[in-house]
Write a protein that holds these residues in place. Structure first.
Motif, short mmCIF file in Angstrom:
data_model
loop_
_atom_site.label_atom_id
_atom_site.label_comp_id
_atom_site.label_asym_id
_atom_site.label_seq_id
_atom_site.Cartn_x
_atom_site.Cartn_y
_atom_site.Cartn_z
N ALA A 87 0.83 -1.21 0.00
CA ALA A 87 0.00 0.00 0.00
C ALA A 87 0.86 1.26 0.00
CB ALA A 87 -0.94 0.00 1.20
N VAL A 88 1.90 1.30 0.83
CA VAL A 88 2.77 2.47 0.91
C VAL A 88 3.49 2.68 -0.42
CG1 VAL A 88 4.88 3.39 1.98
CG2 VAL A 88 3.04 2.49 3.42
N LEU A 89 4.01 1.61 -1.00
CA LEU A 89 4.73 1.74 -2.28
C LEU A 89 3.81 2.12 -3.43
CD1 LEU A 89 7.31 -1.18 -2.08
CD2 LEU A 89 7.74 1.28 -1.84
N SER A 90 2.50 1.95 -3.25
CA SER A 90 1.57 2.35 -4.31
C SER A 90 1.45 3.87 -4.40
CB SER A 90 0.19 1.72 -4.09
OG SER A 90 -0.51 2.36 -3.03
N VAL A 91 1.89 4.59 -3.36
CA VAL A 91 1.80 6.06 -3.37
C VAL A 91 3.14 6.76 -3.13
CG1 VAL A 91 -0.65 6.09 -2.69
CG2 VAL A 91 1.13 6.21 -0.92
N MET A 92 4.15 6.04 -2.67
CA MET A 92 5.43 6.66 -2.31
C MET A 92 6.58 6.09 -3.12
SD MET A 92 7.47 6.76 1.34
CE MET A 92 8.64 5.45 0.93
N PRO A 93 7.36 6.95 -3.76
CA PRO A 93 8.53 6.46 -4.50
C PRO A 93 9.69 6.15 -3.56
CG PRO A 93 8.44 8.84 -4.64
CD PRO A 93 7.20 8.40 -3.90
N LEU A 94 10.49 5.16 -3.93
CA LEU A 94 11.74 4.90 -3.20
C LEU A 94 12.82 5.83 -3.72
CD1 LEU A 94 11.94 0.99 -3.07
CD2 LEU A 94 11.37 2.56 -1.20
N ASP A 95 13.74 6.17 -2.84
CA ASP A 95 14.86 7.05 -3.19
C ASP A 95 15.79 6.34 -4.17
OD1 ASP A 95 16.99 8.87 -3.25
OD2 ASP A 95 16.85 9.28 -1.11
N THR A 96 16.09 6.99 -5.26
CA THR A 96 16.99 6.41 -6.27
C THR A 96 18.41 6.97 -6.16
OG1 THR A 96 16.33 8.07 -7.89
CG2 THR A 96 15.14 5.97 -7.92
N TYR A 97 18.64 7.88 -5.21
CA TYR A 97 19.94 8.51 -5.07
C TYR A 97 20.81 7.87 -4.00
CZ TYR A 97 17.95 12.12 -8.01
OH TYR A 97 17.36 12.79 -9.05
N ALA A 136 7.25 -1.21 -6.54
CA ALA A 136 8.02 0.04 -6.50
C ALA A 136 8.24 0.59 -7.90
CB ALA A 136 9.35 -0.17 -5.81
N ASP A 137 8.20 1.90 -8.03
CA ASP A 137 8.44 2.51 -9.34
C ASP A 137 9.89 2.29 -9.78
OD1 ASP A 137 9.25 4.19 -7.27
OD2 ASP A 137 8.60 6.02 -8.25
N CYS A 138 10.81 2.23 -8.84
CA CYS A 138 12.22 1.91 -9.12
C CYS A 138 12.65 0.84 -8.12
CB CYS A 138 13.09 3.15 -8.99
SG CYS A 138 12.79 4.38 -10.25
N PRO A 139 12.41 -0.43 -8.43
CA PRO A 139 12.74 -1.50 -7.48
C PRO A 139 14.21 -1.47 -7.05
CG PRO A 139 11.42 -2.36 -9.27
CD PRO A 139 11.81 -0.95 -9.65
N ALA A 140 14.43 -1.87 -5.81
CA ALA A 140 15.77 -1.89 -5.24
C ALA A 140 15.96 -3.17 -4.44
CB ALA A 140 15.97 -0.67 -4.33
N ARG A 141 17.19 -3.58 -4.28
CA ARG A 141 17.49 -4.74 -3.45
C ARG A 141 17.46 -4.32 -1.99
NH1 ARG A 141 16.04 -8.71 -5.79
NH2 ARG A 141 16.90 -9.90 -4.10
#
Length: 142
Positions: A56-66, A98-103
């Protein structure tokens, strides 16, 4: 109710997610986590699992890509190489949502608590699986 917003995202949680800035962190915690005593605002979500809340959170919040580690979990005490069931499911959710999946990166138990103590907020779920905790760093929407 709102369209296209997961109903487990309460008004208090939506407010926190919207108020967070780039680089702020939010903790999604299991039922055993010391959410109310560790420091940041604790938002109760006892009827949800950590996995449901993560999605639910990832449906509205992007993960940091930096940063190299926008998603952190607690390592198993005495066996840091083990991947608990909850963490494996978290990775599957991040990969799919996630819009930009991360490990996911693991951190030692007390380092996780220290990081959680400086988070923007903690979402205390009803998750009963051990190690069902994750810290997410908010990114930007380009």
């Amino acid at each position: 109710m709102l369209r296209n917003i997961d109903p487990i995202l309460s008004p208090e949680l939506l407010h926190a997610l919207r108020a967070m800035g780039h680089g702020d962190e939010i903790v999604i915690a299991d039922a055993n986590f010391p959410g109310s005593s560790i420091g940041p605002t604790c938002i109760r979500a006892d009827g949800s699992s950590a996995s449901e809340m993560l999605k639910a959170v990832l449906s509205v919040m992007p993960l940091d890509t930096y940063v190299p580690d926008p998603a952190l979990t607690m390592q198993v005490v005495g066996d840091p190489g083990t991947v608990p069931e909850a963490v494996a499911e978290f990775q599957t959710i991040i990969d799919a949502t996630a819009d930009c999946p991360a490990r996911i990166q693991g951190v030692e138990r007390f380092a996780f608590y220290d990081r959680a103590a400086s988070a923007f907020a903690i979402v205390q779920t009803g998750e009963r699986r051990l190690y069902g905790n994750i810290i997410l760093k908010k990114g930007v929407i380009g």
